[in-house]
Motif scaffolding. Structure first.
Motif, short mmCIF file in Angstrom:
data_model
loop_
_atom_site.label_atom_id
_atom_site.label_comp_id
_atom_site.label_asym_id
_atom_site.label_seq_id
_atom_site.Cartn_x
_atom_site.Cartn_y
_atom_site.Cartn_z
N ALA A 394 -54.44 8.06 -1.06
CA ALA A 394 -55.19 8.12 0.13
C ALA A 394 -55.93 9.56 0.48
N ALA A 395 -57.11 9.46 1.12
CA ALA A 395 -57.67 10.66 1.54
C ALA A 395 -57.06 11.11 2.66
N GLY A 396 -56.64 10.22 3.52
CA GLY A 396 -56.11 11.17 4.67
C GLY A 396 -55.36 10.04 5.90
N LYS A 397 -55.30 8.51 5.32
CA LYS A 397 -54.67 7.69 6.26
C LYS A 397 -54.07 6.62 5.41
N VAL A 398 -52.93 6.16 6.04
CA VAL A 398 -52.39 5.06 5.40
C VAL A 398 -51.80 4.14 6.66
N LEU A 399 -52.01 2.69 6.47
CA LEU A 399 -51.77 1.92 7.41
C LEU A 399 -50.95 0.73 7.13
N VAL A 400 -49.86 0.71 7.70
CA VAL A 400 -48.84 -0.45 7.19
C VAL A 400 -48.79 -1.49 8.53
N SER A 401 -49.12 -2.74 7.87
CA SER A 401 -49.25 -3.67 9.26
C SER A 401 -48.30 -4.83 8.69
N CYS A 402 -47.91 -5.50 10.06
CA CYS A 402 -46.80 -6.63 9.97
C CYS A 402 -47.37 -7.76 10.35
N HIS A 403 -47.30 -9.12 9.68
CA HIS A 403 -47.94 -10.49 10.20
C HIS A 403 -47.04 -11.21 9.99
N PHE A 404 -46.03 -11.59 10.91
CA PHE A 404 -44.77 -12.64 10.91
C PHE A 404 -45.27 -13.82 11.55
N ASP A 405 -44.90 -14.90 11.39
CA ASP A 405 -44.77 -16.30 11.88
C ASP A 405 -43.45 -17.09 11.87
N GLU A 406 -43.39 -18.20 12.42
CA GLU A 406 -42.22 -19.03 11.99
C GLU A 406 -41.80 -19.24 10.58
N ASP A 407 -42.63 -19.14 9.74
CA ASP A 407 -42.36 -19.63 8.23
C ASP A 407 -42.46 -18.51 7.27
N ASN A 408 -43.22 -17.57 7.47
CA ASN A 408 -43.62 -16.65 6.43
C ASN A 408 -43.67 -14.98 6.99
N CYS A 409 -43.46 -14.03 6.19
CA CYS A 409 -43.49 -12.71 6.30
C CYS A 409 -44.48 -12.28 5.81
N ARG A 410 -45.52 -11.18 6.06
CA ARG A 410 -46.45 -10.55 5.37
C ARG A 410 -46.51 -9.12 5.91
N VAL A 411 -46.39 -8.44 4.96
CA VAL A 411 -46.64 -6.68 5.00
C VAL A 411 -47.63 -6.22 4.36
N ASP A 412 -48.90 -5.38 4.90
CA ASP A 412 -49.82 -5.14 4.20
C ASP A 412 -49.77 -3.57 4.40
N VAL A 413 -49.99 -3.01 3.19
CA VAL A 413 -50.25 -1.39 3.09
C VAL A 413 -51.53 -0.95 2.68
N GLU A 414 -52.09 -0.45 3.41
CA GLU A 414 -53.79 0.09 3.27
C GLU A 414 -53.85 1.48 3.23
N ASP A 415 -54.98 1.85 2.38
CA ASP A 415 -55.23 3.17 2.24
C ASP A 415 -56.56 3.76 2.33
N ASP A 416 -56.97 4.73 2.38
CA ASP A 416 -58.68 5.13 2.50
C ASP A 416 -58.93 5.85 1.24
N GLY A 417 -58.23 5.38 0.17
CA GLY A 417 -58.65 6.18 -1.01
C GLY A 417 -59.51 5.37 -1.99
N PRO A 418 -59.71 5.68 -3.05
CA PRO A 418 -60.85 5.20 -4.03
C PRO A 418 -60.85 3.70 -4.19
N GLY A 419 -59.56 3.18 -3.93
CA GLY A 419 -59.34 1.65 -4.23
C GLY A 419 -59.19 1.36 -5.73
N ILE A 420 -58.97 0.03 -5.99
CA ILE A 420 -58.70 -0.48 -7.37
C ILE A 420 -59.74 -1.33 -7.92
N PRO A 421 -60.33 -1.16 -8.98
CA PRO A 421 -61.35 -2.15 -9.65
C PRO A 421 -60.66 -3.47 -9.35
N GLU A 422 -61.48 -4.54 -8.91
CA GLU A 422 -60.87 -5.98 -9.23
C GLU A 422 -60.44 -6.29 -10.36
N GLU A 423 -60.87 -5.76 -11.79
CA GLU A 423 -60.70 -6.35 -12.99
C GLU A 423 -59.44 -5.77 -13.14
#
Length: 491
Positions: A394-423
């Motif tokens: 990361a260049a300066g920020k990391v964001l951890v988000s939670c998205h929960f409902d009755e059936d599933n749980c999802r945790v996303d971890v994002e950064d402002d770095g260079p990213g990863i090529p899709e391939e």
């Protein structure tokens, strides 16, 4: 065939008796009203050529008709004698009883037993006088005897027919008939058992032969795998008796092949990964000999200590990955708050990387569904690996988000770095894979963190994947798994 045979053999003594009489129609004229006694030329009875041929041989012939059995025999004069029997067993028994009564009434009292004995031998029955009260049948039978002078009944003790006749002077005789036709006699039962046994034996033989053939196929594949052909598989067709066995065997073979492949990759990768810190330690030890002051000596010792710590961390990563790959640890799922784990990881990583802004984004809806069936220690490890990995790039920020409902749980971890090529999105989860050649302690890592994350999510029944962050522009790693484990699941 047995029924036809019995219906001809049972009335045969009676038919022979009537055929031996000089004038049966005149002597036993009263039989015309009970069993339709008739006598005449063969043309009168509409017989088949086979029946006529048999009558010519002197045989008793039985013919089944719509109104009962017709029983025929050739008499002394060459004419055909016929009886019509609606109920063959009962009608023959009562007819023999009537003949007995007629002849015994005609005989003198002293000669009756002798006459009865001779007739019993000729008619194939047993006769005895009822001079003992214990031999008397039920009152219903006796009432029939008093009314008709004759009664037929079946003895429950042996199932044979009995005929009670009363002579004109009141004397009672009992005639014991042979057993009636039994469609389930022991030869028939034995034959059926043998036939059914034979059919079952053939069916079992064919089934076992098919099973044996399939098992031999499985055996041959097992031998090939034992020889090193890890790609060998059982080709089981549809509907075979061992299809499920073949499917399970192939699954086992694939798992073994995967474990062997993972083991080979780990041996190769570990040998490569260990070279760098070991080389640095060896170099540091050599440099200690040339140190001229305390400060230089301390720098070398600190470097060696760091390399040893790196080795310790690497070994810990390798052991964790091996446990997860080779069947997984003993998971003890328990209901735990995911948001608490996320907050804990964010707090820990913020302390480790104070130069970055590491934030947790948890809305009210996710907080309400925060409880999930998880293994807290391993899920903490998975989120920690993702946040730590994001912090390295990361260049300066990391964001951890939670998205929960009755059936599933999802945790996303994002950064402002260079990213990863899709391939390379799938490649990053491969063990010991790196997208750069760095080997520094700060950014290189060991190439096992994301592999461990994916295996942890696999044992939770979920999945880990990577994409691009629309919010921060860098990489976005996501963990998704069912909030509640199935009732019948076994981990």
């Amino acid at each position: 065939m047995r029924s036809q045979f019995w219906h001809e053999r049972f009335p045969e003594p009676l038919m022979r008796w009537l055929a031996a009489a000089p004038a049966p129609l005149q002597q036993y004229h009263w039989l015309s009203s009970t069993v339709d006694l008739r006598m005449g030329a063969a043309s009168r009875f509409n017989l088949s050529p086979v029946a006529l041929e048999r009558l010519g041989y002197g045989q008793v012939v039985g013919i089944d008709s719509d109104v009962g059995y017709r029983v025929l025999v050739t008499g002394l004069s060459g004419e055909i004698l016929q009886l019509r029997l609606n109920e063959p067993y009962r009608d023959v028994s009562e007819t023999i009883g009537l003949i007995f009564r007629w002849h015994l009434d005609s005989a003198s009292a002293d000669d009756r037993l002798n006459v009865a004995s001779q007739m019993a031998r000729s008619l194939n029955v047993q006769v005895q006088t009822l001079d003992d009260a214990d031999l008397l049948p039920d009152s219903d039978v006796l009432d029939q005897v008093a009314e008709r002078g004759l009664a037929f009944y079946t003895d429950e003790s042996d199932g044979c027919g009995r005929v009670i006749v009363q002579l004109s002077d009141g004397e009672l005789y009992r005639i014991d008939m042979p057993a009636g036709f039994d469609p389930w006699a022991w030869p028939v039962v034995l034959l059926l058992v043998l036939v059914l046994g034979g059919v079952l034996a053939v069916a079992v033989f064919l089934a076992l032969r098919e099973v044996d053939s399939n098992l031999r196929t499985v055996e041959s594949v097992a031998v090939r795998i034992a020889r090193g052909e890890m790609s060998a598989r059982v080709q089981a067709g549809e509907g075979t008796l061992v299809t499920r066995l073949a499917s399970s065997f192939n699954g086992m073979a694939e798992h073994i092949q995967r474990l062997v492949q993972v083991q080979r990759e780990m041996i190769h990768a570990v040998s490569h990964e260990l070279r760098t810190p070991v080389a640095r330690i060896r170099f540091g030890v050599q440099m200690i000999e040339d140190c001229q002051d305390e400060a230089a000596l301390q720098r070398q010792l600190d470097g060696i200590d760091g390399d040893i710590q790196e080795l310790d961390e690497l070994i810990d990563e390798i052991l964790t990955y091996a446990r997860l790959e080779q069947g997984g640890p003993v998971f003890s799922l328990q209901e735990t708050s995911i948001t608490d784990i996320v907050r804990q990881v964010v707090s820990e990583q913020q302390m480790v990387r104070p130069e970055l802004s590491i934030e947790g984004n948890i809305d009210e809806v996710s907080e309400r569904w925060a409880l999930s069936d998880i293994e807290p220690r391993y899920l903490h490890r998975a989120i920690q690996n993702l946040v730590g990995n994001a912090g390295r790039y990361a260049a300066g920020k990391v964001l951890v988000s939670c998205h929960f409902d009755e059936d599933n749980c999802r945790v996303d971890v994002e950064d402002d770095g260079p990213g990863i090529p899709e391939e390379d999105w799938e490649k990053v989860f491969t063990a010991f894979a790196r997208l750069d050649d760095s080997r520094t302690r700060t950014s290189g890592g060991y190439g096992l963190g994301l592999s461990i994350v994916r295996r942890i999510l696999y044992w939770h029944g979920g999945h880990a994947f990577v994409s691009r962050s629309d919010t921060l522009g860098g990489a976005k790693f996501s963990l998704v798994w069912p909030r509640k484990k199935p009732v019948d699941s076994i981990v």
